[in-house]
Scaffold this motif. Structure first.
Motif, PDB file in Angstrom:
ATOM      1  N   ASN A 306       0.775  -1.207   0.026  1.00 53.78           N
ATOM      2  CA  ASN A 306      -0.043  -0.036   0.007  1.00 53.78           C
ATOM      3  C   ASN A 306       0.765   1.245   0.119  1.00 53.78           C
ATOM      4  O   ASN A 306       0.411   2.272   0.513  1.00 53.78           O
ATOM      5  N   GLN A 307       2.072   1.044  -0.459  1.00 50.42           N
ATOM      6  CA  GLN A 307       3.031   2.282  -0.733  1.00 50.42           C
ATOM      7  C   GLN A 307       2.809   2.876  -2.180  1.00 50.42           C
ATOM      8  O   GLN A 307       3.792   2.692  -2.881  1.00 50.42           O
ATOM      9  N   ASN A 308       1.614   3.501  -2.400  1.00 48.47           N
ATOM     10  CA  ASN A 308       1.056   3.848  -3.766  1.00 48.47           C
ATOM     11  C   ASN A 308       2.031   4.831  -4.377  1.00 48.47           C
ATOM     12  O   ASN A 308       2.191   4.905  -5.601  1.00 48.47           O
ATOM     13  N   THR A 309       2.483   5.817  -3.658  1.00 42.86           N
ATOM     14  CA  THR A 309       3.307   6.808  -4.194  1.00 42.86           C
ATOM     15  C   THR A 309       4.604   6.356  -4.717  1.00 42.86           C
ATOM     16  O   THR A 309       5.311   6.726  -5.655  1.00 42.86           O
ATOM     17  N   ASN A 310       5.206   5.354  -3.749  1.00 40.23           N
ATOM     18  CA  ASN A 310       6.432   4.964  -4.190  1.00 40.23           C
ATOM     19  C   ASN A 310       6.296   3.861  -5.439  1.00 40.23           C
ATOM     20  O   ASN A 310       7.316   3.716  -6.299  1.00 40.23           O
ATOM     21  N   ARG A 330      -0.613  -0.904 -14.864  1.00 40.20           N
ATOM     22  CA  ARG A 330      -0.612  -0.714 -13.643  1.00 40.20           C
ATOM     23  C   ARG A 330      -0.669   0.792 -13.030  1.00 40.20           C
ATOM     24  O   ARG A 330      -1.497   1.176 -12.138  1.00 40.20           O
ATOM     25  N   LEU A 331       0.013   1.676 -13.955  1.00 35.53           N
ATOM     26  CA  LEU A 331       0.040   3.286 -13.701  1.00 35.53           C
ATOM     27  C   LEU A 331      -1.672   3.738 -13.857  1.00 35.53           C
ATOM     28  O   LEU A 331      -2.040   4.513 -13.050  1.00 35.53           O
ATOM     29  N   ALA A 332      -2.525   3.188 -14.998  1.00 29.41           N
ATOM     30  CA  ALA A 332      -3.554   3.424 -15.219  1.00 29.41           C
ATOM     31  C   ALA A 332      -4.497   3.128 -14.059  1.00 29.41           C
ATOM     32  O   ALA A 332      -5.379   3.901 -13.352  1.00 29.41           O
ATOM     33  N   LEU A 333      -4.385   1.949 -13.503  1.00 32.90           N
ATOM     34  CA  LEU A 333      -5.061   1.384 -12.321  1.00 32.90           C
ATOM     35  C   LEU A 333      -5.171   2.346 -11.190  1.00 32.90           C
ATOM     36  O   LEU A 333      -5.722   2.505 -10.079  1.00 32.90           O
ATOM     37  N   LEU A 334      -3.530   2.391 -10.863  1.00 30.29           N
ATOM     38  CA  LEU A 334      -3.335   3.472  -9.660  1.00 30.29           C
ATOM     39  C   LEU A 334      -3.839   4.976  -9.813  1.00 30.29           C
ATOM     40  O   LEU A 334      -4.613   5.276  -8.978  1.00 30.29           O
ATOM     41  N   TYR A 335      -3.996   5.366 -10.791  1.00 29.78           N
ATOM     42  CA  TYR A 335      -4.466   6.701 -11.106  1.00 29.78           C
ATOM     43  C   TYR A 335      -5.945   6.682 -11.034  1.00 29.78           C
ATOM     44  O   TYR A 335      -6.435   7.547 -10.422  1.00 29.78           O
ATOM     45  N   ASP A 336      -6.779   5.689 -11.650  1.00 28.50           N
ATOM     46  CA  ASP A 336      -7.921   5.404 -11.560  1.00 28.50           C
ATOM     47  C   ASP A 336      -8.422   5.316 -10.132  1.00 28.50           C
ATOM     48  O   ASP A 336      -9.507   5.966  -9.995  1.00 28.50           O
ATOM     49  N   PHE A 337      -7.995   4.477  -9.471  1.00 28.99           N
ATOM     50  CA  PHE A 337      -8.576   3.863  -8.259  1.00 28.99           C
ATOM     51  C   PHE A 337      -7.976   4.386  -6.741  1.00 28.99           C
ATOM     52  O   PHE A 337      -8.720   4.367  -5.698  1.00 28.99           O
ATOM     53  N   LYS A 338      -6.507   4.530  -7.116  1.00 29.64           N
ATOM     54  CA  LYS A 338      -5.912   4.922  -5.689  1.00 29.64           C
ATOM     55  C   LYS A 338      -6.020   6.320  -5.356  1.00 29.64           C
ATOM     56  O   LYS A 338      -5.994   6.792  -4.449  1.00 29.64           O
ATOM     57  N   PHE A 339      -5.727   7.238  -6.677  1.00 33.86           N
ATOM     58  CA  PHE A 339      -5.526   8.546  -6.716  1.00 33.86           C
ATOM     59  C   PHE A 339      -6.830   9.260  -7.043  1.00 33.86           C
ATOM     60  O   PHE A 339      -6.757  10.664  -6.875  1.00 33.86           O
ATOM     61  N   SER A 347      -5.327   8.628 -19.760  1.00 32.88           N
ATOM     62  CA  SER A 347      -3.797   8.763 -20.519  1.00 32.88           C
ATOM     63  C   SER A 347      -3.124   7.298 -20.529  1.00 32.88           C
ATOM     64  O   SER A 347      -2.550   6.737 -21.676  1.00 32.88           O
ATOM     65  N   TYR A 348      -2.924   6.771 -19.669  1.00 37.90           N
ATOM     66  CA  TYR A 348      -2.201   5.651 -19.323  1.00 37.90           C
ATOM     67  C   TYR A 348      -2.938   4.513 -20.133  1.00 37.90           C
ATOM     68  O   TYR A 348      -2.153   3.294 -20.373  1.00 37.90           O
TER      69      TYR A 348
END
Length: 390
Positions: A306-310, A330-339, A347-348
């Motif tokens: 759960n260290q999403n920024t890292n 993976r970046l698309a999912l992070l920006y979509d659902f974590k951030f 874009s990703y």
């Protein structure tokens, strides 16, 4: 030579036969030896002598026949019997070492060779073979040094010892060991080639060029080209260095070091365009194509903690070394659902599709297309988010 050995063998058999009053068909045995049917010869001899024979000469001939026939278990059985009846016979110990070596039992081979040097501390062949059966660099060097002292002109030992010295970065002794062997065999091109990189380390650049060019005229390989090129670079013969290294490049045998020297050589010749070109190639060569994969692995570990920024930083760092479609996903999912940044996620998602993922990623491709449609459709028509596809 073979005929002489056969005659000697038959003479020994005759002596055994007379001593034990055993009938033997010498013509049959001679035929078996001449046609190299060693297994049949061994079986024939065993059929003549009693199973419990303790005649050392008979056992030696039977064991030898089995070894020549490649029937190593039978050969070992007979040699062990000889060793029990008459311990510490060097030829028997060498045979047992050879049999175990051929069967991949290096520990046993080493055991018998160590027995040999206990009996004969000046046995060159035992030390030479021992060096092949140890993974310890210290022991390997010890055995090779002993063998080299016993026979300074043996090319194989000189080559192997110099190679170990080179690995340990002990260049002066490596050079001297090879030099002695080369003086004993001035036409040994293998030893001369082995000496080139060592001579380079000792800054004997002119010698490297002189010897190397002779080797190249005799068909020297890419290693010779590399060593001669390096010597020319060190003497500031930059164009000669470039010409040599271009030969390696034309054979697709360049590496990071080669390209680096080419870039510097062009720079010293004031050809900045080519210097720039090869500097870029050096950078590309120095970067492993697997680096994006490694950063993808690191990012995934961060995600699991759960260290999403890292995780995001790791994924983006991976993309600086080259495209890797799963990182886009993976970046698309992070920006979509974590951030909760759907525009950045979009874009990703699009970059993931543009990266041409394989058919094996069908579920991720289908999900990406669905999610792009959901993000881009008018707000009034959105009914909810599709579950994330990992």
């Amino acid at each position: 030579m073979m005929k002489s050995l056969i005659l000697i063998f038959l003479f020994l058999v005759s002596c055994i036969v007379k001593a034990q009053n055993i009938n033997i068909d010498r013509e049959k045995l001679l035929d078996l030896y001449q046609t190299q049917r060693y297994a049949e010869a061994a079986q024939y001899l065993q059929s003549i002598y009693p199973p419990d024979t303790d005649d050392l000469k008979a056992l030696s001939q039977i064991a030898y026949c089995y070894m020549m026939a490649g029937k190593l278990p039978d050969a070992e059985k007979n040699y062990l019997k000889i060793n029990a009846l008459q311990p510490n016979t060097l030829s028997v110990l060498f045979s047992l070492a050879n049999i175990n070596s051929r069967r991949g039992n290096t520990a046993a081979a080493q055991f018998y060779l160590l027995d040999i040097i206990k009996l004969d501390s000046t046995n060159f062949n035992a030390f030479k073979q021992l060096a092949n059966y140890t993974d310890s660099i210290k022991l390997k060097v010890k055995y090779l040094e002993k063998a080299n002292r016993l026979n300074v002109t043996d090319a194989d030992v000189a080559f192997d010892l110099a190679l170990q010295y080179k690995y340990l970065k002990v260049f002066e002794p490596a050079y001297k060991v090879l030099q002695v062997a080369i003086l004993a065999d001035t036409n040994n091109l293998i030893l001369q080639q082995a000496q080139l990189p060592i001579a380079n380390e000792l800054k004997k650049y002119k010698e490297v060029i002189n010897v190397g060019e002779k080797l190249l005229r005799n068909g020297g390989d890419a290693n010779v080209v590399r060593d001669v090129g390096k010597a020319n670079f060190s003497l500031k013969n930059y164009q000669k260095c470039i010409d040599l290294y271009k030969r390696l490049e034309n054979m697709s045998m360049q590496n990071e070091s080669i390209l680096y020297y080419m870039s510097i050589s062009y720079r010293e010749l004031k050809n900045y365009e080519m210097a720039t070109f090869y500097a870029k190639k050096t950078i590309e060569e120095g970067i492993s194509p697997n680096v994006p994969l490694y950063y993808s692995l690191l990012g995934g570990i961060y995600e699991e903690r759960n260290q999403n920024t890292n995780a995001t930083a790791a994924y983006k760092k991976g993309l600086t070394f080259g495209d890797y479609n799963s990182i886009y996903y993976r970046l698309a999912l992070l920006y979509d659902f974590k951030f909760n940044q759907p525009k950045t996620a979009l874009s990703y998602y699009n970059q993931y599709l543009k990266s041409k993922p394989t058919a094996g990623e069908k579920s991720q491709i289908d999900y990406t297309k669905t999610r792009i449609a959901e993000i881009t459709q008018p707000k009034s028509s959105k009914t909810g988010l599709t579950s994330v596809q990992n």
